[in-house]
Each structure stands twice: as C-alpha cells, then as structure tokens.
Design a protein around this motif. Structure first.
Motif, PDB file in Angstrom:
ATOM      1  N   TYR A 196      12.080   3.005   2.351  1.00  0.00           N
ATOM      2  CA  TYR A 196      11.520   1.773   1.801  1.00  0.00           C
ATOM      3  C   TYR A 196      10.547   1.117   2.789  1.00  0.00           C
ATOM      4  O   TYR A 196       9.465   0.658   2.412  1.00  0.00           O
ATOM      5  N   ASP A 197      10.922   1.105   4.080  1.00  0.00           N
ATOM      6  CA  ASP A 197      10.021   0.536   5.090  1.00  0.00           C
ATOM      7  C   ASP A 197       8.692   1.281   5.108  1.00  0.00           C
ATOM      8  O   ASP A 197       7.630   0.679   5.190  1.00  0.00           O
ATOM      9  N   SER A 198       8.817   2.606   5.026  1.00  0.00           N
ATOM     10  CA  SER A 198       7.615   3.426   5.048  1.00  0.00           C
ATOM     11  C   SER A 198       6.721   3.077   3.858  1.00  0.00           C
ATOM     12  O   SER A 198       5.498   2.934   3.983  1.00  0.00           O
ATOM     13  N   TYR A 199       7.346   2.881   2.699  1.00  0.00           N
ATOM     14  CA  TYR A 199       6.612   2.497   1.486  1.00  0.00           C
ATOM     15  C   TYR A 199       5.936   1.137   1.682  1.00  0.00           C
ATOM     16  O   TYR A 199       4.744   0.962   1.411  1.00  0.00           O
ATOM     17  N   VAL A 200       6.709   0.182   2.207  1.00  0.00           N
ATOM     18  CA  VAL A 200       6.172  -1.171   2.408  1.00  0.00           C
ATOM     19  C   VAL A 200       4.984  -1.143   3.375  1.00  0.00           C
ATOM     20  O   VAL A 200       4.017  -1.887   3.227  1.00  0.00           O
ATOM     21  N   LYS A 201       5.048  -0.220   4.342  1.00  0.00           N
ATOM     22  CA  LYS A 201       3.963  -0.162   5.326  1.00  0.00           C
ATOM     23  C   LYS A 201       2.746   0.606   4.807  1.00  0.00           C
ATOM     24  O   LYS A 201       1.786   0.812   5.529  1.00  0.00           O
ATOM     25  N   GLY A 202       2.826   1.070   3.534  1.00  0.00           N
ATOM     26  CA  GLY A 202       1.623   1.648   2.937  1.00  0.00           C
ATOM     27  C   GLY A 202       1.703   3.116   2.570  1.00  0.00           C
ATOM     28  O   GLY A 202       0.768   3.673   1.991  1.00  0.00           O
ATOM     29  N   ASN A 203       2.831   3.769   2.901  1.00  0.00           N
ATOM     30  CA  ASN A 203       2.968   5.177   2.527  1.00  0.00           C
ATOM     31  C   ASN A 203       3.479   5.265   1.085  1.00  0.00           C
ATOM     32  O   ASN A 203       4.682   5.283   0.837  1.00  0.00           O
ATOM     33  N   THR A 204       2.572   5.334   0.127  1.00  0.00           N
ATOM     34  CA  THR A 204       2.937   5.237  -1.286  1.00  0.00           C
ATOM     35  C   THR A 204       3.748   6.437  -1.764  1.00  0.00           C
ATOM     36  O   THR A 204       4.363   6.388  -2.825  1.00  0.00           O
ATOM     37  N   THR A 205       3.765   7.536  -1.002  1.00  0.00           N
ATOM     38  CA  THR A 205       4.541   8.705  -1.434  1.00  0.00           C
ATOM     39  C   THR A 205       5.967   8.668  -0.876  1.00  0.00           C
ATOM     40  O   THR A 205       6.759   9.567  -1.135  1.00  0.00           O
ATOM     41  N   ALA A 206       6.314   7.622  -0.115  1.00  0.00           N
ATOM     42  CA  ALA A 206       7.650   7.570   0.503  1.00  0.00           C
ATOM     43  C   ALA A 206       8.758   7.403  -0.538  1.00  0.00           C
ATOM     44  O   ALA A 206       9.896   7.797  -0.311  1.00  0.00           O
TER      45      ALA A 206
END
Ligand code: HEC
Ligand code: HEC
Length: 346
Positions: A196-206
């Motif tokens: 989720y952190d990775s997604y929040v930081k902009g990695n939309t494929t996380a």
C-alpha cells in the motif's frame, strides 16, 4: 595414524569448522537513525535533546526489550508478548499472558509507528513513550517487578553498566536512563514499506485491481476513523462491540459517562499478522471483524454516530465487498518491518 598426523587432522577440522562459521556472518545491520518516511506526517516524538536517538542507545533499548531480567522471576520480557513475526503484537492470544501465566484483560497491540502516537494503550491511559514501560514492568500480570529491583539487577551486571555509561555518560544506571533507552528502541520501529505504501508513493502496479477496489471501499466506509497514511485518527470511539462486562475503555481514564466503551482507534497496518482483533481479542479472523461491522454493531448511547448514520446500524457490506476489503487489508503488511534484523532479539 601417528600422533602428529592426528593433531594435524584435528586442527584441520577445527579450522574448517571455524571458517564455515565465518561464512554465515551475523546479520550486519547498519543503523539508519530515525528517518521520517517521505509520505508520513511529522512525528510527535523523535527523541529529545535529553534523549537523542543513537545507535548505542537503540541497541541498549533492544537489549532491555528482550531481556527477561526485567521481570520478577526472569521469565518475561517485552518480547514475550510483543513478537516480531506478529508485528510485535501477541499472535493468537486474545488477552496477553505474562507473569506466572496470569492473563491480563487486554489484547497486546502491535508496536509500530509509536513516533506518531499521542496516546498509548487501548484506553489512552498513557500519553508519553518515555514513561510507557513503567506500566508493563510493574503490572502484576506482566513483568510484575519494581523499577527499584530492576535497577539493582542491571547495576549488578558490568556489561549493562558499561553499555549505559557509553550511552548516557554517567553511573550508576537510573530509571530515567532505562526508560530513555526503551523509548529509543520503540521510536525506531517504523513500518512504512507495505505494498500500500508503494502504491501511495506512486507505484500504480503495487496493488491488483481487486485490492484497489478494496481500497476504494475502505476509503468510503472505514477511513473516517482509520484515516490517513497511519490508518488511524488517534481518537477514542465506540465501534459497536458488545461490552464484555470487564472493560469500559476510555471511561476508565476520564470517568466520563460519555466515554463509556470507547477505545482507541487502532492502526490497521500489519493487521493480517496481528490476530486476534479488538481490545479483548474477541475476533480471530478478519472475516469476523467485517461481519461485526456489517451485521454485529450494537446500538448504545455512545455508539459512534458514523455507525448509525441515516438510521442504518453498522456498515452494510456484501460478501464480495467484505472480501475485497480484506484483500486490501492484506496490502498493509510490511514484511521488511517484521523481518528487519534491527528489531530482532540480539
Ligand atoms: C504480558 C504481556 C505483555 C508484556 C510482557 C508487555 N506488554 Fe506491552 N502491551 C501488552 C498489552 C496487553 C497491551 C495493551 C494494554 C492496554 O491497552 O492497557 C500492551 C501495550 C503496549 C504498548 C502500547 C501500544 C499502543 O498502540 O498503544 C506499547 C508501546 C507496549 N505495550 C510496549 C511494551 C514494552 C516496552 C514492554 C516491556 C517493558 C511491554 N510492552 C511488555 C502486553 C504486554
Ligand atoms: C466509527 C469509527 C470506526 C469505523 C467507521 C471503523 N472502525 Fe474499525 N475500529 C474502530 C475502533 C474504535 C476499534 C477498536 C475497538 C475495540 O477494540 O474496542 C476498531 C478496530 C478495528 C479492527 C481491529 C484492530 C486490532 O488491532 O485489533 C479492525 C481490523 C478494524 N477496526 C477494521 C475496520 C474496517 C475494515 C472498517 C470498515 C468496514 C472499520 N474498521 C470501520 C473504529 C472504527
């Protein structure tokens, strides 16, 4: 075989054994210091001028955290109830059990992101990380020890005296120093690397499509209380659990009838690792938690208004919606946190 050859063989074995051991070195974790993750708000506690976070202070705090010498009969340490693999909660123990196998009345929460907390414990009975350890150390069902005795035991050990002196530049060891060291260790326990952190930081494929749908449901139905990047607003609320007859939560601290059965909104980070759930560990699966919100919410004068808006009790959810939310909750697991060698027993 003559004697010399025998000695030669023996030496070779010793040497091989030694060099094999050298091939699996101790995990060499470098000390990163306290770092605020780029997507987190400013912390509330990050050490103080009197207690700056240092490698040595942190390591001392870690040693204390895992040392059962801090309990009356040397059987219980903080790590007994706060287990790394459960994000430092107590896996499968509805209420924690400590000294002499005695049970407390509450479920041990994870220890993570304490730097962002302005109150601790389910009822917020403690408001500063630098005094928090006094509670478990002296609680009869936890360490059941007095600070005085702990200091006597610590001061008796030259290795502790040296270590404390290295950090605080004074002897003998004081309770203040001990509390500072615990605070340093816990403040370092930052969990900020889930999918989720990775997604929040902009990695939309996380996150997968299903997990994103779960996140959208969560944002619509849960994030009024489990809000923001820390998944809690730090408030005290009644989420409609049937009272267990032992606890009144926040009311135990404030003595206000309006606080009856309100408990601290917990962070949901690493929630897939910290079962059972709620202050008394009454639910052993996330399915049961979702069933509670959907079908089990009990009305009462202090029930949070969000859980009876528009005359509807609870948060009605379809089975598919529950499963999607659960998929999302799993993306809050931070393996780099639970497996970080820095936080393991030294
Ligand atoms: C016997 C089990 C047990 C032991 C041992 C124990 N704890 Fe806990 N811990 C708990 C329980 C249960 C709670 C919740 C207490 C409450 O809400 O009143 C808790 C709460 C906490 C919290 C608050 C977390 C939050 O989100 O509010 C922290 C921090 C903590 N403990 C640190 C420690 C430290 C440091 C030690 C060792 C000095 C320790 N604990 C020893 C069971 C234990
Ligand atoms: C009105 C505020 C509020 C809303 C809305 C809310 N919660 Fe909670 N949640 C709480 C409180 C307060 C607790 C702690 C209650 C207790 O233990 O007595 C809690 C506890 C939990 C726990 C257990 C955490 C633990 O560490 O044991 C989970 C999981 C959870 N909520 C998930 C959700 C989900 C999923 C939703 C949306 C469907 C949701 N919550 C909506 C306030 C809320």
């Amino acid at each position: 075989m003559d004697k010399l050859k025998k000695i030669g063989l023996w030496l070779t074995i010793v040497f091989l054994h030694y060099s094999c051991n050298q091939e699996t070195p101790e995990p060499q974790s470098t000390f990163p210091g306290f770092v605020v993750p780029s997507h987190f708000p400013a912390p509330i506690y990050s050490g103080t001028p009197n207690n700056p976070i240092t490698k040595e202070g942190f390591e001392l705090g870690r040693r204390l955290f895992y040392d059962p010498i801090t309990s009356k009969d040397s059987t219980i340490s903080c790590g007994t109830c706060h287990q790394s693999f459960a994000a430092f909660a107590n896996l499968d123990h509805p209420t924690s059990h400590g000294f002499n196998g005695l049970f407390g009345t509450r479920n041990a929460p994870p220890i993570q992101n304490t730097a962002w907390m302005n109150s601790f414990m389910w009822d917020g009975g403690i408001n500063h990380i630098e005094v928090l350890p006094v509670a478990p150390l002296t609680n009869p069902v936890e360490h059941n020890e007095s600070l005085k005795n702990i200091l006597v035991k610590l001061n008796r050990q030259p290795s502790y005296r040296d270590q404390f002196n290295q950090v605080f530049k004074s002897t003998p060891i004081t309770d203040q120093q001990m509390l500072y060291a615990y605070a340093q260790f816990m403040t370092m326990m930052v969990s900020s690397n889930s999918a989720y952190d990775s997604y929040v930081k902009g990695n939309t494929t996380a996150l997968s499509t299903r997990e994103i749908e779960g996140m959208q449901l969560f944002n619509a139905k849960c994030s009024a209380c489990h809000s923001g990047i820390l998944t809690t607003d730090g408030s005290f609320r009644n989420n409609g659990l049937k009272p267990n007859g032992i606890e009144t939560g926040r009311m135990q601290i404030t003595l206000e009838e309006s606080d009856r059965n309100k408990f601290k909104v917990p962070s949901l980070r690493n929630i897939a690792l910290t079962r059972p759930y709620m202050h008394d560990g009454r639910f052993n699966t996330l399915e049961k938690v979702l069933n509670h919100y959907s079908e089990g919410v009990q009305d009462s004068p202090t029930l949070d208004p969000i859980l009876k808006s528009n005359g509807i009790l609870g948060i009605p959810l379809t089975e598919d919606e529950k499963q999607k939310i659960i998929s999302f909750l799993h993306t809050l697991t931070d393996y780099s946190f639970v497996n970080n060698p820095l936080f393991q027993e030294p």
